[in-house]
Design an enzyme around this catalytic site. Structure first.
Site, PDB file in Angstrom:
ATOM      1  CE  LYS A 274      -3.736  -1.915   2.918  1.00 20.03           C
ATOM      2  NZ  LYS A 274      -4.877  -1.759   2.010  1.00 20.03           N
ATOM      3  NE  ARG A 348     -10.726 -10.031  -2.022  1.00 14.20           N
ATOM      4  CZ  ARG A 348     -11.094  -9.127  -2.938  1.00 14.20           C
ATOM      5  NH1 ARG A 348     -11.379  -9.511  -4.170  1.00 14.20           N
ATOM      6  NH2 ARG A 348     -11.155  -7.858  -2.624  1.00 14.20           N
TER       7      ARG A 348
END
Length: 497
Positions: A274, A348
């Site tokens: 990120k 996920r």
């Protein structure tokens, strides 16, 4: 802060603050007319000059100059009487705590404003007051802002404390607030002090003596038992992953449900790193797991009659020479293989393993909670939870519970035509679609692959899990404990309450 019940006699006792409700157009609520008359001053021109009209969210404090037992009279707007509900009372109770003006002892008649269901009113006022009083200041050298904090709030109710279930309503409000504040504490904790093993230890402490059993799987057990998603995400971190299982089995349980929470204690993005600004709040990427743990901690106290198994799927997503690489293939708990094209779509992966484990027990319903996608924030902003589901009836139950809890939730679709975007050339699935559109929906479709057709709801709390500013309500800046009260309301209703 202590919240207790009181009768009309409490209005005659000395206090720092008396808080009463006023409806739109300055129509006095319960207790307001008598208080205003006691002041002996024409107040409508004064209030109008201050811009106070009784709209929801407004408040104005007036000195009583000894004409009332309370030193200050706080008028709190309740809006249109016809639209009054529990969440309006929550916002009003938040105003009482926020505008306490240094008072240590306050009395309020707000719960009398909802005569059709005084128990719901007492619960709402209690819950919101305790949520509004929350502070996370354990790392501040001086936690005292200089102004005394409200220490006691007396909620005036129509009956005696033990009649008509008012005492139980007060206790329920306390329990729901305590659970939400537990989730806030965990999510506000800096990541250097909350690794996956620390979250597991916190879970054990939180449910001790509350009828909940705890099992923790470490990195060796996770690897040997086929939890490829959790192991793959946690591989790059020095602090290894954990899967925490929490079981609540009340006598005469009315059904079985599974809750799954995303517990990424810090998300750097892994090798798909990120940007710096994207990491600043990533200590809260375990807010879903915090919510599930908080719910489990309150089930016994609230007398929930549903058997609940909660899973906290926890890892740190860090870059290192051991980290999962883009293009790697992981084998998940249900045997499906996943090509990882973006290591920053890690939530996920850990959720999929826990969902597969939960689905194997064939529960009546599965609900997962996760700060899953920035795309959901793009779609719904910071205040709405995105709900996706493969079952209309279950979706309706959770949406109704969210509305009752005052947590904004909006159903999003699971478009079958988007499923092909998850097809991989080398595995059963890939973890991202490869384009920037519909990311929240594609993530939901990915999770659906692991619930084995069981009735399932996915709650994407990426937006509301953290408040970036004070909004004048009853939840302040920082972690919000999103979804805790929704899930508690759902489970109580499902158990017949």
């Amino acid at each position: 802060m202590e919240v207790s019940l009181g009768t009309a006699d409490a209005l005659e006792a000395p206090a720092g603050l008396l808080a009463v409700g006023v409806f739109a157009d300055l129509e006095p609520g319960p207790g307001a007319e008598q208080a205003l008359e006691a002041l002996g001053t024409p107040l409508r021109p004064l209030l109008e000059s201050r811009g106070f009209s009784g709209r929801t969210g407004e408040s104005v404090a007036l000195p009583t100059l000894g004409r009332l037992p309370a030193a200050t009279l706080l008028l709190v707007g309740l809006g249109d009487r016809a639209k009054l509900d529990a969440d309006v009372l929550r916002r009003a109770a938040g105003s009482v705590v926020r505008e306490a003006r240094g008072a240590r002892h306050a009395v309020t008649t707000l719960a009398l404003a909802l005569p059709g269901d005084e128990r719901a009113a007492v619960r709402a006022v209690t819950e919101a007051a305790l949520l509004a009083a929350y502070r996370f200041d354990k790392y501040k050298a001086s936690a005292n802002s200089g102004r005394p904090s409200l220490e006691r709030l007396v909620v005036v109710a129509g009956g005696e404390a033990d009649s008509d279930g008012l005492g139980a309503a007060l206790a329920a409000g306390r329990a729901r607030a305590a659970a939400t504040n537990l989730a806030r504490d965990l999510s506000n904790e800096p990541a250097n002090n909350l690794h996956p093993a620390d979250l597991a230890a916190a879970a054990t402490r939180a449910v001790e003596g509350k009828g909940v059993s705890v099992t923790v799987k470490d990195e060796r057990e996770l690897a040997s038992e086929g939890f490829g998603g959790i192991v793959g995400v946690g591989r790059g971190a020095e602090s290894p992953p954990r899967l925490v299982e929490l079981r609540y089995q009340p006598e005469g349980a009315r059904g079985r449900v599974v809750l799954v929470g995303k517990g990424i204690t810090f998300d750097s993005g892994g090798l798909s790193l990120k940007p710096p600004d994207g990491m600043t709040t990533m200590k809260t990427d375990m807010s879903g797991a915090a919510a599930v743990l908080a719910v489990m901690s309150a089930l016994s106290e609230l007398g929930v009659k549903v058997a609940v198994t909660g899973y906290l799927a926890s890892a740190e997503n860090m870059p290192s020479g051991m980290a999962t690489r883009p293009g790697d293939v992981l084998t998940m708990k249900n045997g499906k293989t996943v090509e990882v094209l973006n290591t920053d779509a890690e939530g996920r992966l850990v959720m999929a393993d826990a969902l597969a484990l939960g689905a194997a027990a064939e529960p009546d319903a599965i609900v997962d909670v996760a700060t899953l996608t920035g795309a959901c924030m793009v779609a719904l902003g910071r205040r709405y939870t995105g709900l996706m589901s493969n079952d209309d009836a279950l979706a309706g139950e959770v949406l109704a519970a969210a509305a009752a809890a005052g947590e904004r939730t909006w159903r999003l679709p699971l478009p079958e035509e988007y499923r092909k975007d998850l097809d991989s050339e080398v595995a059963d699935l890939k973890n991202v679609s490869g384009h920037r559109f519909g990311g929240a929906l594609v993530a939901g479709l990915f999770l659906e692959e692991f619930v084995d057709g069981r009735p399932w709801v996915h709650l994407d709390i990426a937006g509301p899990a953290r408040a970036e500013s004070e909004d004048g309500g009853y939840i302040g800046k920082g972690s919000t404990g999103a979804a805790v009260r929704t899930l508690l309301s759902w489970l109580q209703r499902r158990g017949g309450d």
